[in-house]
Structures are given as C-alpha cells and as structure tokens.
Scaffold this motif. Structure first.
Motif: not given
Ligand code: AMP
Ligand code: MG
Length: 428
Positions: A363-369, A280-293
C-alpha cells in the motif's frame, strides 16, 4: 503570464500539498489549473483534418438523406393502390442509385427500384424483391405491407439546421465521414499544438550506431514520437541533450521559444532534479513532484520561457525509465495536451474484471501494472499481468493491452479478485 508563474509557487500554500507523495488525481488536477487552450484557428482540407480539433460548432446545411431513398432492392408502389390493384401491378420502368425514374407512377403501376435509388414520384412504399412474383411485366404483391416500408426518409439521420458537432470535437474517422456526408470539403480547426521533445543523458546512444560500454539506446524519444503522433500534434524533435548545464539550458530556451509544450525524459530523479531545478528557475518556474505512483515517481511540471520572447511554454519533465515515460505520459501529459488543443478529454475508460493470478503490492502508491486482458473459452474476460513489472522493462508495454490500476491503499491482490483495468488507447 507573471500571475501564472506566481500561482505555481502558491501551490505550496495549499493544505494538502505534499510534493513528496502527490496523489495521481491531485497532480492531474493541479496541472489542469494552468492549461489555457490555444485559440488560433485555421481552415484545413477535410482530407487532412484527421486528429485535428473543431474550432466551431457544425450545423447541418442539409437533410441527410437529402431525399427519400429506397433501403432495399425491390418494387416502389403506391400503398393506397394495393386494394384496388388486387395485388397485381404493372411495371413501368426502373430506378437505380444515381439514376432516378423520371415519370410519375399512377394507380396500378410500380417501378423496379434498387437500394439507394430515389423514390419515384407518387410512390410511398417499397416491397422487397423476395416477396413478389414476377410474370413478365406484371408483378404480384402480397397484402401484408406497411405504408412507408423500406424507405430511408429525408432527414432521418440529420435534419437541416441541427447541431451535428460541437467546438472542441476531435476529428476521428467517423467525423471525417460525417463532415463529408454534409458536403464540407474544408473545416475550421484550432492550429496544431507544437510540442518539442528531447531526451537527456550522457549514457544514451542513438539507434543505428553501435553501443559503447555503459551506453544504452535512447528509446524514450521514440515512444514519445509514437504517443505524440497519435495525438496529431506538430512534433519538434530536439534529439538527445548531454547532462551538461549549458547544453541543457540552451535546449530548454530554444524549445520554449518554438513550442507550446516541451517534454523531456530523464534528469528528474533525486540529485539530478536539484540541478535541473536550478537551471529551469532561470527561465521559468517549475515544480517537482514525487507522485505516489509506480512506475513514474518523479515528475516535473511548469512553465518555461516565461521571461523569454515567446513563452510561457508548458514543461513536462518525465522520468527516465522507459515504462515510466509511457505511463506518466498517458496519465498526465496526454490529457493536458488535449486540453491545450481545445478538447475536453474524457477520463480513461476503466472497468473491473477478475484478476487471473495473484499480484504483490505494497500500500502507499497507485500502481499501473501492465496487463493482458483476454477471454476464456466460455467467453468470460479476465486479466493477468505481463510478468516482471520493473520500470525499465519496456517489453511489458508491448505485450500489454491494458493497465491494471491498483489504488493507493491496495495491498496484495489474490487470484480471482476484481481489479480495475484501463484499456490502452493511443498506446497500442
Ligand atoms: P534518469 O532519470 O536520467 O536518472 O534516468 C533513469 C533511468 O532511465 C536510467 O537508467 C537511464 O539510463 C534511463 N533512461 C533515461 N533516459 C532514457 C532514454 N531516453 N531511453 C532509455 N532509457 C533512458
Ligand atoms: Mg539521466
């Protein structure tokens, strides 16, 4: 274009920026900064306008109702006559919806009138038919009337020239009817947002073909088709792309040139992410996140096609697990697309109810049960989980009617404790 790409990398200089444990609200906020709503407009037939977004304010060209109408079946009278006529009126004709009484009503006279009929000239009140006594052509009316009763007044719903709807309003069933009630047969809306989707993974087989050992069906693209159809975007379905650099790059480039946003599923977990990141770096700019969820930890967001012909195009790289796809779409992508469509999405409707049974949580992440909100025999509401909450268990999304949202700091939840629930909207 270039400044937007540059500011994406500037995220990393923010004080509280932690791509490895990004809070849900922060990720949502960061994405929001890069969204510029589309501005191109078009005129569409009202009958085809459902789920489109109004591109200009709507002022009412008329009063609604346009005249005074009867709100009841009964008799139209002149209120001031009541004393003179000693409660007895002579019936001189009838008025039906769409068929007005043409003459003028004079002292001591009344007109039989139906709901929705124009109030005859001279009359100012309507008496319900249940309250009168009819003797041939003579109508006996009781004395306890109120002037103007049982009449829908001209302009009582909407006054001519008043602002009825504002730019950015999604057209839902109520707006369809409202616009029609003002006489509009066409509306000015923003053009449709174009969204390309594809799945990634060598293990994926398409429904309708038998599974070879090690294969699973590509379900994510179908969940996404459903979710996107609810939003009223134009979908470019690019199928499934093999885990192969050349095919993926070709798919990204093509999609970025055709669409305003590209949504993919899979290929963003640890290991795979590095590889897609490079590409993706070759065709744009993208950030990768590990969401706390949970579910839905890995998520990529960025702009692609920035160096192509048409870009930049928004990119949402969703996780591969089927529940995570739906949750991350609902929590991040849906509102982002609505903003691009010209709307101002409201926060998800969230409220507290008692949790019927205990829930385990670290604890540590938002959970969507996935929850089932239900009413007991005494009328009280409570929520319980759908059971097993693994991020691959898509049946949980089908059974659920809400998310139970457990905040980051929350630990185990005891039975009877109040928890936040978010009613599904646009999911089922
Ligand atoms: P990935 O992020 O590509 O490693 O995928 C994570 C998990 O989701 C793996 O078990 C994949 O097989 C599964 N998965 C990925 N894409 C899909 C899809 N389109 N439909 C169903 N499952 C998928
Ligand atoms: Mg994969």
């Amino acid at each position: 274009m270039e400044s937007q790409s540059r500011s994406l990398s500037r995220l990393e200089s923010l004080d509280d920026y932690d791509p490895n444990a990004m809070p849900v609200a922060q990720a949502r906020e960061l994405i929001r900064q890069f969204l510029t709503p589309i501005t191109e407009q078009e005129s569409v037939k009202l009958s085809a306008a459902l789920r489109r977004t109004l591109a200009s304010d709507v002022l009412s060209p008329m009063n609604v109702p346009p005249h005074d109408y009867s709100a009841m079946d009964g008799y139209a009278v002149r209120f001031d006559d009541l004393a003179n006529a000693a409660g007895k009126f002579k019936m001189i004709g009838s008025a039906y919806a769409g068929h007005a009484f043409e003459g003028e009503v004079l002292a001591g006279e009344c007109v039989r009138i139906m709901t929705g009929a124009l109030i005859p000239q001279g009359c100012d009140s309507v008496v319900m038919q249940e309250q009168v006594t009819v003797e041939g052509n003579s109508i006996a009316i009781p004395g306890d009337l109120r002037r103007g009763q049982n009449i829908r007044r001209v302009g009582e719903d909407i006054q001519q020239g008043s602002a009825v709807l504002v730019r950015g309003q999604p057209i839902r069933p109520a707006e369809m009817g409202l616009l029609a009630s003002l006489g509009f047969d066409e509306v000015t809306v923003y053009r449709k947002l174009k969204v390309a989707i594809f799945s990634t993974g060598d293990e994926l087989q398409q429904p309708g073909s038998p599974l070879a050992p090690g294969q699973i069906y590509d379900s994510n693209r179908y969940s996404l088709l459903g979710l996107l159809n609810e939003l009223g975007v134009e979908i470019l379905d690019k199928g499934n792309i093999r885990d192969d650099k050349a095919s993926l790059k070709a798919a990204f480039v093509e999609a970025a040139q055709q669409a305003d946003a590209v949504i993919t599923s899979g290929g963003v977990s640890v290991g795979e992410a590095d590889y897609i990141k490079q590409l993706l770096a070759e065709i744009g700019e993208v950030v990768f996140w590990k969401i706390a969820m949970k579910p839905g930890r890995p998520l990529a967001y960025g702009k692609i096609g920035a160096y192509g012909k048409i870009g930049p195009c928004h990119f949402f790289g969703l996780p591969g697990n089927p529940v995570a796809v739906m949750v991350t779409f609902q929590q991040f992508v849906r509102d982002a697309l609505l903003v691009l469509m010209g709307q101002q999405p409201k926060p998800a409707f969230t409220f507290k109810v008692a949790c019927a049974s205990a829930i385990k949580k670290v604890p540590g992440r938002t959970e969507f049960q996935r929850g089932i909100l239900s009413q007991d025999t005494s009328g009280g509401w409570s929520v319980r989980t759908t059971g097993e909450q693994g991020s691959g268990i898509l049946s949980s999304m089908s059974k659920a009617n809400c998310f139970i949202v457990l905040p980051v700091s929350q630990g185990n939840v005891g039975a009877g404790v109040m928890v936040d629930v978010q009613i599904f909207s646009g999911i089922n």
